[in-house]
Design an enzyme around this catalytic site. Structure first.
Site, short mmCIF file in Angstrom:
data_model
loop_
_atom_site.label_atom_id
_atom_site.label_comp_id
_atom_site.label_asym_id
_atom_site.label_seq_id
_atom_site.Cartn_x
_atom_site.Cartn_y
_atom_site.Cartn_z
N GLU A 257 0.71 -1.19 0.05
CA GLU A 257 -0.23 0.01 -0.14
C GLU A 257 0.80 1.33 0.06
OE1 GLU A 257 -2.90 -0.33 3.30
OE2 GLU A 257 -3.80 -2.14 2.61
N ARG B 192 11.72 -15.06 -4.03
CA ARG B 192 12.95 -14.42 -4.10
C ARG B 192 13.76 -15.14 -5.13
NH1 ARG B 192 12.86 -12.61 2.14
NH2 ARG B 192 11.49 -10.83 2.01
N GLN C 47 44.12 -5.48 -21.46
CA GLN C 47 43.76 -6.41 -20.16
C GLN C 47 42.96 -5.75 -19.30
OE1 GLN C 47 45.98 -9.06 -19.49
NE2 GLN C 47 44.30 -9.19 -18.01
N GLN D 9 30.16 0.24 -19.59
CA GLN D 9 31.48 0.84 -19.94
C GLN D 9 32.14 0.14 -20.99
OE1 GLN D 9 32.09 3.01 -17.38
NE2 GLN D 9 34.11 3.69 -18.10
N GLU E 194 9.94 -7.59 -4.14
CA GLU E 194 10.21 -9.13 -3.44
C GLU E 194 11.06 -8.88 -2.36
OE1 GLU E 194 8.35 -12.29 -3.07
OE2 GLU E 194 8.09 -11.27 -4.75
N GLY E 195 11.14 -7.72 -1.63
CA GLY E 195 12.09 -7.47 -0.36
C GLY E 195 13.11 -6.64 -0.94
N SER F 247 16.78 -5.17 -0.72
CA SER F 247 18.21 -5.58 0.04
C SER F 247 18.45 -5.44 1.43
CB SER F 247 19.63 -4.77 -0.74
OG SER F 247 19.53 -4.98 -2.17
N GLU F 248 17.87 -4.27 1.73
CA GLU F 248 17.93 -4.31 3.34
C GLU F 248 17.30 -5.32 3.99
OE1 GLU F 248 19.37 -0.68 1.28
OE2 GLU F 248 17.19 -1.67 1.14
#
Length: 383
Positions: free
Chosen positions: A128, A244, A280, A337, A364-365, A367-368
């Site tokens: 909500e 998840r 490289q 890049q 879906e949640g 990172s915290e």
């Protein structure tokens, strides 16, 4: 992932999804993004191939093998288009899952075959405007009046909200009971009072319809209660593992597409008289990208195998989702890049991959929240 670690059936499903994604999804992803809509015929074809019933057993019309096959398929579809991967993952996990796990016999008979075939797309109305990860803090109310439920409230960030024919709606039925006063309902989206207010304009996965929904005296039969009254929070949280795993696989697919684009570009782009992959600094970027992709896949398949075996895997699913989503942003950034200025143009798909990947760290949640879940498990971790 070497095929030796996968069953013949898992490889077959992965390869089917890969061929489908490369042939019928990836060539149209840019057009669908501009239209803000995934082609209806493509969604129907996904249903015919069994991609929209992958968590549903055959007895209900589904194509369930295990969560490893599911994760592999989500990765492939997402490599073709992140928005299509979102539709697939959300429909399977929080569209089909709650009906399968909590529906009555009559509810399963009424809804699961259509959901599994993709003829009915599902959506999940939990978040909500004021309540995201705090799932118990809902203001939407459902009152039982003369044998019918009447629902009033507002929902935000409803994926598949415009396309869906069935919404799983969470509402407070007993405010005085706090967390135990939340219930879940099966709401056909053509029910009067179920109103899609708008489709949101987003940074990425723009072809996935994300909507704001209002429920205004939305009236349902008493039998449309999903599961027991007061079990809404348990129903909402029960799909976290599968959900998840799906979003982790989506992030992996988007990132892999970015890596493959960067690898191909690095082989044909010449600077200082040699292909840039021979420099490289570029080779190191590609090596890191490849390593991160493989690490994410191992975490995802580990969680998927635990889920398939019926083992608790909330921490493992959270680890997979956390790592894969944050990895995806890094890999997509590196892909941009490597492309240099061209990577910033819409002419090349890497700018879309970069935008699409960012949401996987949020929905879906966030990172915290994943770190909170993982840390909570560590309180009981055996050393």
């Amino acid at each position: 992932m070497h095929d030796l670690e996968l069953s013949e059936e898992q490889v077959m499903i992965r390869d089917m999804a890969r061929d489908f994604a490369r042939g019928e999804i990836a060539p149209h992803a840019q057009a669908w993004e501009k239209a803000g809509w995934i082609d209806d015929a493509l969604v129907a074809k996904m249903g015919e191939l069994g991609l929209l019933g992958m968590v549903v057993p055959e007895e209900w019309g589904g194509t369930y093998v295990d969560y490893v096959a599911y994760a592999l398929a989500v990765e492939e579809i997402s490599a073709g288009d992140g928005a299509t991967g979102a539709l697939m993952s959300i429909h399977n996990s929080v569209g089909c899952g709650p009906v399968l796990n909590y529906g009555s016999q009559a509810q399963k008979e009424a809804w699961l075959p259509g959901l599994a075939s993709g003829q009915t797309i599902g959506c999940f109305c939990l978040t909500e405007p004021q309540a995201g990860s705090e799932a118990h803090n809902l203001r939407t109310r459902a009152e039982l009046r003369d044998g019918q439920w009447v629902i009033n409230g507002a929902k935000q960030f409803v994926s598949n909200g415009k396309r869906a024919k069935l919404a799983i709606v969470f509402a407070v039925t007993d405010p005085e009971l706090g967390k135990k006063g939340l219930s879940a309902f099966l709401v056909p989206t053509d029910t009067p009072g179920f109103i899609v207010d708008r489709t949101e304009h987003k940074m990425g996965i723009r072809a996935s319809d994300t909507c704001a929904v209002t429920l205004s005296n939305c009236t349902l039969p008493e039998a449309n209660l999903l599961g027991e009254r007061g079990k809404g929070l348990a129903i909402a949280l029960s799909n976290l593992e599968g959900g998840r795993i799906g979003i982790a696989a989506q992030a992996l697919g988007i990132a892999r597409a970015a890596f493959e684009a960067a690898l191909a570009y690095s082989r044909q782009r010449v600077q200082f008289d040699k292909a840039i992959i021979e420099h490289q600094s570029i080779a190191n970027l590609l090596a890191d990208m490849h390593t991160r992709l493989n690490a994410a896949r191992l975490l995802i398949l580990h969680a998927a195998r635990l889920r398939s075996a019926g083992q608790p895997c909330l921490s493992e699913a959270s680890q997979a989702k956390l790592f894969a989503s944050e990895m995806a942003e890094k890999v997509c950034s590196s892909a941009m890049q490597i492309h240099g200025g061209y990577g910033y143009l819409e002419d090349y798909p890497v700018e879309r991959y970069y935008r699409d990947a960012r949401i996987t760290q949020i929905y879906e949640g966030s990172s915290e929240i994943q770190r909170m879940v993982i840390a909570r498990e560590l309180r009981h971790y055996s050393i």
